[in-house]
Scaffold this motif. Structure first.
Motif, PDB file in Angstrom:
ATOM      1  N   TYR A 146      -6.022   0.262  -6.025  1.00  0.00           N
ATOM      2  CA  TYR A 146      -5.300   1.018  -4.512  1.00  0.00           C
ATOM      3  C   TYR A 146      -3.589   1.257  -5.280  1.00  0.00           C
ATOM      4  O   TYR A 146      -3.097   0.001  -6.088  1.00  0.00           O
TER       5      TYR A 146
ATOM      6  N   HIS B  79      -9.247   0.557   1.362  1.00  0.00           N
ATOM      7  CA  HIS B  79      -7.268   1.707   2.222  1.00  0.00           C
ATOM      8  C   HIS B  79      -8.188   3.441   1.670  1.00  0.00           C
ATOM      9  O   HIS B  79      -9.303   3.628   0.805  1.00  0.00           O
TER      10      HIS B  79
ATOM     11  N   ARG C 261      -7.611   4.611  10.534  1.00  0.00           N
ATOM     12  CA  ARG C 261      -8.446   5.889  10.208  1.00  0.00           C
ATOM     13  C   ARG C 261      -8.364   6.772  10.994  1.00  0.00           C
ATOM     14  O   ARG C 261      -8.326   6.896  11.798  1.00  0.00           O
TER      15      ARG C 261
ATOM     16  N   ARG D  62      -3.747   9.827   0.646  1.00  0.00           N
ATOM     17  CA  ARG D  62      -4.970   9.687   1.796  1.00  0.00           C
ATOM     18  C   ARG D  62      -5.549  10.667   3.208  1.00  0.00           C
ATOM     19  O   ARG D  62      -5.677  10.674   3.796  1.00  0.00           O
TER      20      ARG D  62
ATOM     21  N   TYR E 226       0.640  -1.030   0.152  1.00  0.00           N
ATOM     22  CA  TYR E 226       0.440   0.205   0.287  1.00  0.00           C
ATOM     23  C   TYR E 226       0.737   1.244  -0.004  1.00  0.00           C
ATOM     24  O   TYR E 226       1.633   1.224   0.568  1.00  0.00           O
TER      25      TYR E 226
ATOM     26  N   GLU F 259       0.163   1.216  -4.534  1.00  0.00           N
ATOM     27  CA  GLU F 259       0.887   0.434  -3.578  1.00  0.00           C
ATOM     28  C   GLU F 259       2.399   0.933  -4.469  1.00  0.00           C
ATOM     29  O   GLU F 259       2.861   1.216  -5.768  1.00  0.00           O
TER      30      GLU F 259
END
Length: 682
Positions: A640, A402, A439, A410, A255, A642
């Protein structure tokens, strides 16, 4: 609602008898150097420095019969200031543009970039919150952009600076700077005074500023953030991995390690005598509350604490007497019958708000401080190979996900959370696994409100025996992450499982180390959780030598993709159940991949049809065993990013999701998952 002004003698005696206090631990409040100069790895990239133990000083102390988590010399506080402003407190948001500069040669500390006198006029600007990955990386969300270009691949140190006007009224306040996340590690200075260092990219922290604060003046906050490089060369076909035994995770994982001040930050000024944390547990018709009170003043405090269990709880407020010695922390326990309070469940997610109010003096003196928290009343038990909520067996139809978008990484916006999490309910899921990090608080609030259960995880992914031993016996970062997870998410009724690790190694001689490590993490979360939630983890094997320590057996399986055949899952589940007949089993991961728009036979890898057929085959085998299998958690909601570059990654995008990464377009497996019937209903 009328308060009960005459608490029973039993309530008063209980509070006084159990509310012992401990002196606040000492913590450096003067400037000092960093833990040593940064060092270059043998292959070239800079590695961060580490003290002898993880730098926040996270530990547990028993205070009046309650285990309390301390960090940086104070109780780890509630982090509700990002959304809830208590009337007794003052707040300064730090969500704004900061001065920003990369420091690839690690020169900033020696040149005084932390000083209030440093001229940062030529620096660039960056939003807080934001991930510096998205500062200048065109095509970050594209599958065709060349990999390895832009600020997404800027590693090492970077600096943030801003100024704040500190109110003069804060002279008689306890003040702390709170950050919801800083990836991977961060050191913080106030006018050149080093407040402390935090390690761990996804856990919040708060640094007290006593000794550095100058109320009535303008002061400079400087933050030096570090991210380890994942590889020595991102454009090479076989780049060498960069590792650090002290970090968690210690090597590249699948990730994206977003960097910077990725979540909100603020300054919070609270009274010298303050309710730092309110732990609550609603179960078995009672509300059990523990108000953790700190007295930062030089005088003993005598007063009262009123706990209001909230509208619709069916119970009046209760008052108890409080005494906290100077420079100490104490715990005030309150137990309130709430037999008529509505219960929380996925079908009916009723929440309540409890509020603690501290007043001075033996009678109705002036209000000193308040703290509120959202909670739910629900009974969670594990036994006879089932997870039961309010006495009814659960089957967890779950999704891994994710926390990221192509636009913000993020540092997601509320609208992005609502859009992405909205897929959870649209798909009929009742569990999200927060693989493999905590989270944003928004997520736990959302889950409480929408009736979605949560398996919470920490960053302990892919450790090997050496790191497990180091974390258990010396460094303690894994333990700190476990403690803060359980402490921070304690009150959320949606959180029903603590996840301790993901696919960490168990070599031939390492089982005793592995078991000791997991026992240490389990003891940490159990020490602070009043609700005794079950623990599990995402093992990389169905023959884990520590499954006897788990309350719920969890393992990842990729039959028919990485190994074996789809049909191997059923016999494997039967074998695990035969060995542990009383423990429920949870599939913590299963999935395959497809490149969106690729169609063909359901036996051809990479087609949307194959991905959907694989899910359906695994789902059928799991649900046929719902008498002892508590659920299935699909990998993964959305494609996602990575850096590890496998599992069919294109520009670092792994295409294992129900949805595509940037466009969030459903694949065929999305419909297959939505149509999968939960054998126990919602």
């Amino acid at each position: 609602m009328t308060e009960s002004t005459h608490p029973s003698r039993r309530a008063v005696v209980t509070a006084l008898g159990a509310a012992g206090f401990v002196a606040l631990p000492a913590w450096p409040q003067t400037a000092r150097a960093a833990d040593g100069p940064a060092v270059a790895a043998a292959t070239g990239p800079v590695l961060d420095t580490h003290p002898d133990t993880e730098p926040s000083g996270t530990h547990v102390r028993e205070v009046g019969g309650t285990n309390v988590v301390f960090q940086y010399g104070t109780v780890l506080p509630a982090f509700d200031g990002w959304r809830t402003h208590e009337p007794t407190r003052e707040y300064l948001t730090l969500d704004k543009k900061w001065r920003f500069r990369f420091d690839p040669d690690d020169q900033g500390l020696a040149e005084g970039w932390q000083s209030a006198h440093h001229d940062d006029g030529a620096w660039g600007l960056i939003d807080v919150p934001a991930a510096w990955d998205l500062l200048n990386t065109p095509g970050f969300g594209s599958q065709t952009t060349p990999f390895g270009q832009g600020t997404a691949f800027s590693d090492g140190y970077a600096w943030y600076r801003t100024t704040v006007d500190v109110p003069g009224s804060w002279r008689a306040r306890h003040v702390r700077i709170a950050f919801l996340a800083a990836g991977y590690s961060a050191e913080v200075w106030l006018d050149g005074t080093r407040l402390g260092k935090h390690e761990g990219a996804n856990s919040p922290f708060a640094l007290p500023v006593a000794g550095a604060l100058r109320p009535g003046t303008r002061q400079t906050i400087a933050v030096r953030v570090f991210r380890r490089a994942s590889y020595t060369d991102y454009t090479a076909s076989t780049g060498q991995a960069v590792t650090d035994d002290y970090e968690v995770p210690y090597k590249p994982v699948d990730y994206w390690p977003y960097a910077g001040l990725t979540r909100s930050a603020w300054i919070e000024a609270v009274p010298q005598v303050t309710i730092t944390k309110l732990l609550v547990s609603g179960a078995n018709g009672r509300l059990e509350a523990r108000a953790v009170v700190e007295n930062h003043s030089a005088s003993d405090f005598d007063g009262r604490l009123t706990l209001d269990p909230g509208r619709d709880s069916g119970a009046p407020p209760v008052r108890v007497e409080v005494r906290i010695a100077a420079r100490s922390a104490g715990v005030v326990p309150v137990s309130v019958p709430v037999p008529h309070a509505p219960r929380w469940s996925p079908a009916a997610p009723h929440t309540l708000t409890a509020r603690a109010t501290l007043t001075s003096g033996k009678s109705s003196g002036p209000r000193v401080d308040t703290l509120s928290t959202v909670y739910g009343v629900r009974d969670l038990t594990v036994g006879d190979a089932q997870v039961r909520l309010n006495g009814k067996p659960l089957f967890l139809k779950g999704l891994n996900w994710h926390e990221e978008t192509a636009a913000h990484g993020r540092a997601m916006t509320p609208a992005e959370y609502d859009r992405e999490l909205g897929h959870i309910t649209a798909l009929g899921a009742n569990l999200i696994r927060n693989c493999v990090y905590n989270r944003h608080p928004y997520v736990y609030d959302w889950a409480d409100e929408h009736g979605v259960t949560v398996m919470d995880d920490i960053d302990t992914m892919w450790l090997n025996t050496a790191q497990e031993k180091l974390q258990t016996e010396r460094y303690g970062l894994a333990r700190a992450l476990a403690l803060t997870m359980a402490w921070n998410q304690h009150n959320h009724p949606s959180v029903i499982l603590w996840g301790l690790q993901n696919e960490s190694e168990i070599d031939a001689d390492g089982a005793p180390v592995y078991r000791a490590w997991l026992a240490d993490l389990k003891a940490a979360v159990k020490a602070v959780d009043l609700t005794a939630r079950p623990v599990t983890w995402a093992s990389n094997t169905s023959n884990d030598p520590a499954f006897d320590l788990a309350d719920v057996i969890g393992f990842n399986e990729y039959f028919g993709y990485f190994y074996g055949k789809d049909a191997d899952l059923g016999p494997t589940l039967d074998a695990v159940h035969a060995k542990y007949p009383d423990k429920p089993i949870l599939i913590t991961e299963n999935g395959t991949w497809s490149e969106a728009g690729t169609h063909g036979p359901d036996t051809t890898q990479g087609t949307e049809e194959w991905q959907a057929a694989s899910f359906t085959a695994h789902w059928a085998q799991v649900t046929a065993r719902s008498a002892f299998v508590a659920g299935f958690t699909y990998w993964v909601l959305k494609d996602y990013k990575e850096r590890a570059g496998y599992n069919q990654a294109y520009n670092g995008i792994s295409v294992m999701g129900l949805l595509t990464f940037a466009e969030e377009r459903p694949k065929l497996v999305y419909d297959a998952f939505r149509e999968a019937v939960n054998p126990r209903g919602r």
